[in-house]
Design a protein around this motif. Structure first.
Motif, mmCIF file in Angstrom:
data_model
loop_
_atom_site.group_PDB
_atom_site.id
_atom_site.type_symbol
_atom_site.label_atom_id
_atom_site.label_comp_id
_atom_site.label_asym_id
_atom_site.label_seq_id
_atom_site.Cartn_x
_atom_site.Cartn_y
_atom_site.Cartn_z
ATOM 1 N N ASP A 174 -7.954 -19.850 23.257
ATOM 2 C CA ASP A 174 -6.777 -20.412 22.575
ATOM 3 C C ASP A 174 -7.185 -21.470 21.560
ATOM 4 O O ASP A 174 -6.662 -21.503 20.439
ATOM 5 C CB ASP A 174 -5.811 -21.039 23.583
ATOM 6 C CG ASP A 174 -5.056 -20.016 24.406
ATOM 7 O OD1 ASP A 174 -5.013 -18.827 24.015
ATOM 8 O OD2 ASP A 174 -4.508 -20.415 25.456
ATOM 9 N N HIS A 175 -8.128 -22.311 21.943
ATOM 10 C CA HIS A 175 -8.567 -23.410 21.070
ATOM 11 C C HIS A 175 -9.183 -22.902 19.770
ATOM 12 O O HIS A 175 -8.923 -23.462 18.699
ATOM 13 C CB HIS A 175 -9.562 -24.295 21.807
ATOM 14 C CG HIS A 175 -10.088 -25.424 20.985
ATOM 15 N ND1 HIS A 175 -9.352 -26.564 20.736
ATOM 16 C CD2 HIS A 175 -11.262 -25.581 20.329
ATOM 17 C CE1 HIS A 175 -10.070 -27.368 19.963
ATOM 18 N NE2 HIS A 175 -11.226 -26.800 19.703
ATOM 19 N N ILE A 176 -10.003 -21.861 19.857
ATOM 20 C CA ILE A 176 -10.676 -21.381 18.637
ATOM 21 C C ILE A 176 -9.963 -20.196 17.992
ATOM 22 O O ILE A 176 -10.410 -19.690 16.963
ATOM 23 C CB ILE A 176 -12.172 -21.063 18.885
ATOM 24 C CG1 ILE A 176 -12.364 -19.956 19.918
ATOM 25 C CG2 ILE A 176 -12.928 -22.322 19.265
ATOM 26 C CD1 ILE A 176 -13.801 -19.480 20.037
ATOM 27 N N GLY A 177 -8.878 -19.742 18.599
ATOM 28 C CA GLY A 177 -8.062 -18.705 17.974
ATOM 29 C C GLY A 177 -8.608 -17.295 18.072
ATOM 30 O O GLY A 177 -8.466 -16.515 17.130
ATOM 31 N N VAL A 178 -9.239 -16.980 19.209
ATOM 32 C CA VAL A 178 -9.730 -15.621 19.435
ATOM 33 C C VAL A 178 -9.200 -15.119 20.776
ATOM 34 O O VAL A 178 -8.606 -15.868 21.543
ATOM 35 C CB VAL A 178 -11.280 -15.537 19.406
ATOM 36 C CG1 VAL A 178 -11.824 -16.016 18.067
ATOM 37 C CG2 VAL A 178 -11.894 -16.329 20.546
ATOM 38 N N SER A 179 -9.448 -13.854 21.075
ATOM 39 C CA SER A 179 -8.969 -13.280 22.333
ATOM 40 C C SER A 179 -9.874 -13.652 23.505
ATOM 41 O O SER A 179 -11.070 -13.903 23.327
ATOM 42 C CB SER A 179 -8.900 -11.755 22.221
ATOM 43 O OG SER A 179 -10.209 -11.211 22.137
ATOM 44 N N ASP A 180 -9.281 -13.659 24.691
ATOM 45 C CA ASP A 180 -10.065 -13.863 25.917
ATOM 46 C C ASP A 180 -11.153 -12.799 26.019
ATOM 47 O O ASP A 180 -12.256 -13.066 26.482
ATOM 48 C CB ASP A 180 -9.179 -13.744 27.168
ATOM 49 C CG ASP A 180 -8.060 -14.756 27.221
ATOM 50 O OD1 ASP A 180 -7.964 -15.594 26.319
ATOM 51 O OD2 ASP A 180 -7.281 -14.699 28.186
ATOM 52 N N SER A 181 -10.798 -11.598 25.591
ATOM 53 C CA SER A 181 -11.729 -10.466 25.656
ATOM 54 C C SER A 181 -12.991 -10.733 24.835
ATOM 55 O O SER A 181 -14.098 -10.416 25.267
ATOM 56 C CB SER A 181 -11.025 -9.207 25.160
ATOM 57 O OG SER A 181 -11.917 -8.145 25.030
ATOM 58 N N LEU A 182 -12.830 -11.311 23.657
ATOM 59 C CA LEU A 182 -13.995 -11.618 22.821
ATOM 60 C C LEU A 182 -14.891 -12.638 23.507
ATOM 61 O O LEU A 182 -16.116 -12.468 23.542
ATOM 62 C CB LEU A 182 -13.570 -12.133 21.450
ATOM 63 C CG LEU A 182 -14.721 -12.587 20.547
ATOM 64 C CD1 LEU A 182 -15.678 -11.440 20.264
ATOM 65 C CD2 LEU A 182 -14.195 -13.183 19.267
ATOM 66 N N ILE A 183 -14.295 -13.671 24.066
ATOM 67 C CA ILE A 183 -15.082 -14.683 24.774
ATOM 68 C C ILE A 183 -15.895 -14.012 25.875
ATOM 69 O O ILE A 183 -17.098 -14.238 26.013
ATOM 70 C CB ILE A 183 -14.184 -15.788 25.384
ATOM 71 C CG1 ILE A 183 -13.310 -16.454 24.323
ATOM 72 C CG2 ILE A 183 -15.029 -16.799 26.152
ATOM 73 C CD1 ILE A 183 -14.017 -17.277 23.298
ATOM 74 N N SER A 184 -15.246 -13.179 26.655
ATOM 75 C CA SER A 184 -15.904 -12.493 27.759
ATOM 76 C C SER A 184 -17.063 -11.632 27.271
ATOM 77 O O SER A 184 -18.145 -11.636 27.865
ATOM 78 C CB SER A 184 -14.889 -11.630 28.510
ATOM 79 O OG SER A 184 -15.506 -10.950 29.567
#
Length: 70
Positions: A21-31
């Motif tokens: 949320d903070h960097i404006g990307v999806s949870d999926s990308l982080i994972s």
């Protein structure tokens, strides 16, 4: 798995979802990045590192045989 990245995300944001949320990307990308299933551009690495208050070279150490022009 990038354990350093995972630990810093949890330390600063408490969860991957909060970081996303903070960097404006999806949870999926982080994972995918944490599990080393997806690479980031140098600009993305810098943004993530700055958001976590550390250097990109600390979060994403170059592995043997990797091209530094990533």
């Amino acid at each position: 798995m990038n354990a350093i990245l995972k630990a810093e995300i949890i330390k600063v944001f408490w969860s991957q979802a909060n970081f996303a949320d903070h960097i404006g990307v999806s949870d999926s990308l982080i994972s995918k990045v944490v599990r080393e299933r997806r690479n980031l551009s140098q600009n993305e690495k810098t943004l993530w590192a700055e958001s976590l208050g550390v250097s990109a070279s600390y979060l994403f150490p170059q592995k043997r045989g990797e091209n530094s022009s990533d």
